[in-house]
Design an enzyme around this catalytic site. Structure first.
Site, short mmCIF file in Angstrom:
data_model
loop_
_atom_site.label_atom_id
_atom_site.label_comp_id
_atom_site.label_asym_id
_atom_site.label_seq_id
_atom_site.Cartn_x
_atom_site.Cartn_y
_atom_site.Cartn_z
N GLY A 172 -0.13 -9.91 -0.94
CA GLY A 172 1.24 -10.20 -0.03
C GLY A 172 0.79 -11.76 0.40
N ASN A 181 3.09 1.69 0.62
CA ASN A 181 2.00 1.20 1.33
C ASN A 181 1.99 0.87 2.95
OD1 ASN A 181 -0.64 1.29 2.28
ND2 ASN A 181 -1.79 0.02 0.60
N TRP A 182 2.05 1.42 3.63
CA TRP A 182 2.61 0.28 4.98
C TRP A 182 1.79 -0.08 5.46
CZ3 TRP A 182 6.27 5.40 7.68
CH2 TRP A 182 7.50 5.19 6.85
N LYS A 183 0.08 0.29 5.27
CA LYS A 183 -0.99 -0.78 5.34
C LYS A 183 -1.16 -0.57 6.83
CE LYS A 183 -1.08 -4.13 1.90
NZ LYS A 183 -1.63 -4.84 1.07
N GLU A 210 -3.70 -4.08 -8.83
CA GLU A 210 -3.24 -4.97 -8.16
C GLU A 210 -4.44 -6.07 -8.09
OE1 GLU A 210 -0.69 -2.83 -4.73
OE2 GLU A 210 -2.84 -1.96 -3.99
N GLY A 222 3.47 -2.97 -0.40
CA GLY A 222 3.48 -3.55 0.35
C GLY A 222 4.55 -4.10 1.51
N GLY A 223 4.26 -5.45 1.55
CA GLY A 223 5.60 -6.18 2.81
C GLY A 223 6.68 -5.07 2.52
N SER A 268 3.47 -7.87 -4.37
CA SER A 268 4.19 -9.05 -3.73
C SER A 268 5.47 -8.23 -4.23
CB SER A 268 4.36 -10.25 -4.84
OG SER A 268 3.35 -11.05 -3.46
N HIS A 326 -8.53 0.06 -2.46
CA HIS A 326 -7.83 -0.36 -2.14
C HIS A 326 -8.12 -1.28 -2.12
CE1 HIS A 326 -4.39 -3.19 -0.61
NE2 HIS A 326 -3.41 -2.54 -0.62
N GLU A 328 -7.69 -3.98 -0.46
CA GLU A 328 -8.54 -4.10 1.44
C GLU A 328 -9.60 -3.57 1.38
OE1 GLU A 328 -4.07 -4.31 2.73
OE2 GLU A 328 -4.08 -5.37 1.25
P1 13P Z 1 2.26 -6.56 -1.07
O1 13P Z 1 3.79 -5.43 -2.09
O2 13P Z 1 2.90 -7.13 0.42
O3 13P Z 1 1.90 -6.83 -1.72
O4 13P Z 1 1.29 -5.20 -1.01
C1 13P Z 1 1.05 -5.16 -2.25
C2 13P Z 1 -0.26 -3.64 -1.82
O5 13P Z 1 -1.21 -4.66 -1.42
C3 13P Z 1 0.11 -2.53 -2.07
O6 13P Z 1 -0.82 -1.69 -1.66
#
Ligand code: 13P
Length: 251
Positions: free
Chosen positions: A174, A9-11, A168, A235-236, A214, A96, A98
């Site tokens: 994050g 997920n590149w956000k 999650e 994510g990251g 993470s 998600h 967020e």
């Molecule tokens: P991180 O891997 O950066 O913690 O993000 C997880 C995430 O929200 C994937 O959708």
């Protein structure tokens, strides 16, 4: 055998040029290697086309990070399932954290989005997870179970067969703080038992349940080999080819 998925997920990162470059790096790293999972990348809407072109003919699937539930019309700024599918996506995230916690999306909207994704021929990855306050109050399982039931409850087996779930925990996203393998695997077991009650054992056994929060190359192996964890939503660490591939091929 149920499907395993590692999705990036590149956000709100990477423009279409950077996205296409990263897609090329991922494909380069896959040469002569056979992944044991389906690989999905989820760029922002403006990058979908360019990344889709970069991935054309490859084994890497494309997904979007969100959708709107109406098919078309006066919904300024929104993107429909049909548009996402036409851009070459197979997957879409729904719920998600967020979107739940920054953008205020809740049960009713997420139910509509999930059903619109299915109607539009997409496979939703439905995200659930508790806040740190809910975990500390001993209400993590109750929260996650409610999130699963209030949106997925009522789907028929055909619909459910297209759905994946991502657990999650919000406090792990994050933050560099990962759920222990035991905690994550335990929550996945709770989700699978609930799916069994709602849809029967067959459907429950076929539904991929991914872990997110993470995930990095150095914890991927332990997480991905734990019972009931069928992949990762990253994510990251999905923003660089080497770290994403280090999760796809955990050592
Ligand atoms: P991180 O891997 O950066 O913690 O993000 C997880 C995430 O929200 C994937 O959708």
């Amino acid at each position: 055998m149920r499907k395993r998925i590692v999705a990036g997920n590149w956000k709100m990162n990477l423009d279409h040029r950077e996205g296409a470059r990263l897609a090329g790096e991922i494909l380069g790293g896959l040469k002569n290697r056979v992944p044991q999972c389906e690989i999905v990348v989820m760029p922002s809407f403006t990058s979908l086309h360019a990344v889709g072109e970069a991935l054309r003919g490859s084994c890497v699937s494309l997904g979007a990070q969100d959708l709107w539930h109406e098919e078309s019309g006066a919904f300024t700024g929104e993107v429909s399932a049909g548009m996402i599918s036409a851009a070459g996506c197979r997957y879409v995230l729904v719920g998600h954290s967020e979107r739940r916690h920054i953008l205020g999306e809740g049960r009713d909207l997420l139910s509509e989005k999930l059903r619109a994704a299915l109607k539009g021929g997409l496979s939703p990855i439905y995200c659930v997870g508790e806040l740190i306050e809910e975990r500390e109050a001993g209400r993590a399982e109750e929260t996650v179970s409610r999130q699963v039931e209030e949106v997925l409850g009522g789907l028929d087996a055909g619909g459910m067969s297209k759905v994946a779930i991502a657990y999650e925990p919000v406090w792990a996203i994050g933050t560099g703080r990962t759920a222990t393998t035991g905690d994550a695997s335990g929550m996945h077991g709770v989700i699978r038992d609930l799916l069994s009650k709602l849809f029967g054992r067959g459907t429950a056994g076929e539904t991929p349940i991914l872990y997110g929060g993470s995930v990095k190359p150095d914890n991927a192996r332990a997480l991905l080999s734990a019972g009931d964890i069928d992949g990762a939503l990253v994510g990251g660490a999905s923003l660089a080819g080497d770290s994403f591939l280090g999760i796809v091929f955990p050592t």
